[in-house]
Scaffold this motif. Structure first.
Motif, PDB file in Angstrom:
ATOM      1  N   LYS A  73      40.061  41.733  53.718  1.00  0.00           N
ATOM      2  CA  LYS A  73      40.334  42.500  52.502  1.00  0.00           C
ATOM      3  C   LYS A  73      40.388  41.564  51.303  1.00  0.00           C
ATOM      4  O   LYS A  73      40.658  40.382  51.439  1.00  0.00           O
ATOM      5  N   LYS A  74      40.123  42.121  50.137  1.00  0.00           N
ATOM      6  CA  LYS A  74      40.049  41.337  48.907  1.00  0.00           C
ATOM      7  C   LYS A  74      41.087  41.839  47.919  1.00  0.00           C
ATOM      8  O   LYS A  74      41.131  43.029  47.596  1.00  0.00           O
ATOM      9  N   SER A  75      41.906  40.937  47.430  1.00  0.00           N
ATOM     10  CA  SER A  75      42.931  41.277  46.443  1.00  0.00           C
ATOM     11  C   SER A  75      42.286  41.629  45.105  1.00  0.00           C
ATOM     12  O   SER A  75      41.320  40.994  44.687  1.00  0.00           O
ATOM     13  N   LEU A  76      42.853  42.614  44.426  1.00  0.00           N
ATOM     14  CA  LEU A  76      42.375  42.969  43.095  1.00  0.00           C
ATOM     15  C   LEU A  76      43.054  42.144  42.003  1.00  0.00           C
ATOM     16  O   LEU A  76      42.956  42.478  40.826  1.00  0.00           O
ATOM     17  N   SER A  77      43.715  41.062  42.391  1.00  0.00           N
ATOM     18  CA  SER A  77      44.367  40.211  41.398  1.00  0.00           C
ATOM     19  C   SER A  77      43.352  39.570  40.450  1.00  0.00           C
ATOM     20  O   SER A  77      43.696  39.177  39.347  1.00  0.00           O
ATOM     21  N   SER A  78      42.098  39.495  40.886  1.00  0.00           N
ATOM     22  CA  SER A  78      41.065  38.907  40.020  1.00  0.00           C
ATOM     23  C   SER A  78      40.110  39.971  39.474  1.00  0.00           C
ATOM     24  O   SER A  78      38.969  39.670  39.142  1.00  0.00           O
ATOM     25  N   ILE A  79      40.601  41.189  39.350  1.00  0.00           N
ATOM     26  CA  ILE A  79      39.753  42.278  38.878  1.00  0.00           C
ATOM     27  C   ILE A  79      39.334  42.039  37.423  1.00  0.00           C
ATOM     28  O   ILE A  79      40.083  41.471  36.631  1.00  0.00           O
ATOM     29  N   ILE A  80      38.126  42.426  37.098  1.00  0.00           N
ATOM     30  CA  ILE A  80      37.573  42.231  35.755  1.00  0.00           C
ATOM     31  C   ILE A  80      37.871  43.486  34.940  1.00  0.00           C
ATOM     32  O   ILE A  80      37.439  44.582  35.297  1.00  0.00           O
ATOM     33  N   SER A  81      38.617  43.323  33.867  1.00  0.00           N
ATOM     34  CA  SER A  81      39.077  44.472  33.083  1.00  0.00           C
ATOM     35  C   SER A  81      38.493  44.497  31.686  1.00  0.00           C
ATOM     36  O   SER A  81      39.199  44.693  30.705  1.00  0.00           O
ATOM     37  N   THR A  82      37.193  44.323  31.561  1.00  0.00           N
ATOM     38  CA  THR A  82      36.555  44.434  30.256  1.00  0.00           C
ATOM     39  C   THR A  82      36.870  45.786  29.638  1.00  0.00           C
ATOM     40  O   THR A  82      37.164  45.892  28.457  1.00  0.00           O
ATOM     41  N   ASP A  83      36.825  46.825  30.464  1.00  0.00           N
ATOM     42  CA  ASP A  83      37.266  48.163  30.078  1.00  0.00           C
ATOM     43  C   ASP A  83      38.376  48.546  31.058  1.00  0.00           C
ATOM     44  O   ASP A  83      38.097  48.801  32.228  1.00  0.00           O
ATOM     45  N   PRO A  84      39.641  48.553  30.636  1.00  0.00           N
ATOM     46  CA  PRO A  84      40.758  48.763  31.561  1.00  0.00           C
ATOM     47  C   PRO A  84      40.734  50.085  32.324  1.00  0.00           C
ATOM     48  O   PRO A  84      41.362  50.207  33.360  1.00  0.00           O
ATOM     49  N   LYS A  85      39.991  51.074  31.838  1.00  0.00           N
ATOM     50  CA  LYS A  85      39.882  52.332  32.586  1.00  0.00           C
ATOM     51  C   LYS A  85      38.871  52.227  33.721  1.00  0.00           C
ATOM     52  O   LYS A  85      38.881  53.030  34.640  1.00  0.00           O
ATOM     53  N   TYR A  86      37.977  51.243  33.647  1.00  0.00           N
ATOM     54  CA  TYR A  86      36.920  51.072  34.639  1.00  0.00           C
ATOM     55  C   TYR A  86      36.832  49.608  35.096  1.00  0.00           C
ATOM     56  O   TYR A  86      35.764  49.003  35.024  1.00  0.00           O
ATOM     57  N   PRO A  87      37.916  49.034  35.576  1.00  0.00           N
ATOM     58  CA  PRO A  87      37.834  47.642  36.014  1.00  0.00           C
ATOM     59  C   PRO A  87      37.002  47.546  37.293  1.00  0.00           C
ATOM     60  O   PRO A  87      36.851  48.530  38.032  1.00  0.00           O
ATOM     61  N   TYR A  88      36.442  46.376  37.527  1.00  0.00           N
ATOM     62  CA  TYR A  88      35.653  46.186  38.744  1.00  0.00           C
ATOM     63  C   TYR A  88      35.918  44.805  39.305  1.00  0.00           C
ATOM     64  O   TYR A  88      36.416  43.907  38.623  1.00  0.00           O
ATOM     65  N   ILE A  89      35.587  44.662  40.564  1.00  0.00           N
ATOM     66  CA  ILE A  89      35.715  43.371  41.208  1.00  0.00           C
ATOM     67  C   ILE A  89      34.383  43.029  41.843  1.00  0.00           C
ATOM     68  O   ILE A  89      33.740  43.885  42.466  1.00  0.00           O
ATOM     69  N   GLU A  90      33.941  41.806  41.611  1.00  0.00           N
ATOM     70  CA  GLU A  90      32.729  41.328  42.258  1.00  0.00           C
ATOM     71  C   GLU A  90      33.135  40.668  43.561  1.00  0.00           C
ATOM     72  O   GLU A  90      34.155  39.975  43.637  1.00  0.00           O
ATOM     73  N   LEU A  91      32.343  40.893  44.576  1.00  0.00           N
ATOM     74  CA  LEU A  91      32.639  40.385  45.902  1.00  0.00           C
ATOM     75  C   LEU A  91      31.561  39.393  46.303  1.00  0.00           C
ATOM     76  O   LEU A  91      30.415  39.508  45.872  1.00  0.00           O
ATOM     77  N   SER A  92      31.922  38.462  47.138  1.00  0.00           N
ATOM     78  CA  SER A  92      30.923  37.501  47.602  1.00  0.00           C
ATOM     79  C   SER A  92      29.882  38.235  48.427  1.00  0.00           C
ATOM     80  O   SER A  92      30.120  39.334  48.937  1.00  0.00           O
TER      81      SER A  92
END
Length: 144
Positions: A73-92
């Protein structure tokens, strides 16, 4: 003193019964399971209340405690919040979302949202909700 106790009781009752769960509005909104060579898988969360996601997790299986899927599992602690309503996380590229599940977990391991897909949508084709938080569909364009 009675007024203070009464006020305190009102605050407790309101916090328990009147407020919906913050996580109730969180959903997986879109994901890319099969990026082109050199690309990354990603998961977008629909977060209309803009709550702190740093203690949430995404995974490719439904078991929070024993990673039975192809990756941890991958923590969302490094989520990208350019738009806080639609944050995303890139995965390896080794996360392997094309294992057929995308799952959003709370910090306690409760499943907040999940989606199981039965076939790979194709290279660089995302699966998402046709309106934010709505019905799942294969999307003609990605909106990460």
């Amino acid at each position: 003193m009675r007024k203070l106790i009464f006020l305190f009781l009102i605050l407790i009752v309101e916090s328990i019964y009147a407020s919906p769960s913050l996580a109730a509005s969180l959903v997986i909104n879109e994901f890319l399971a099969n990026p082109s060579t050199g690309g990354k898988e990603w998961v977008e969360i629909y977060n209309p209340d803009q709550i702190d996601l740093s203690t949430y997790w995404v995974d490719d299986d439904t078991d929070f405690n024993s990673d039975s899927g192809n990756s941890s599992k991958k923590s969302l602690s490094s989520i990208i919040s350019t738009d806080p309503k639609y944050p995303y996380i890139e995965l390896s590229s080794v996360f392997n979302l094309n294992d057929d599940f995308v799952v959003l977990f709370s910090s306690t391991g409760t499943i907040i949202d999940q989606y199981q897909y039965t076939s790979n949508p194709g290279t660089d084709v995302s699966i998402g909700r046709s309106t934010d938080g709505g019905t799942w569909a294969t999307l003609s364009t990605s909106s990460k």
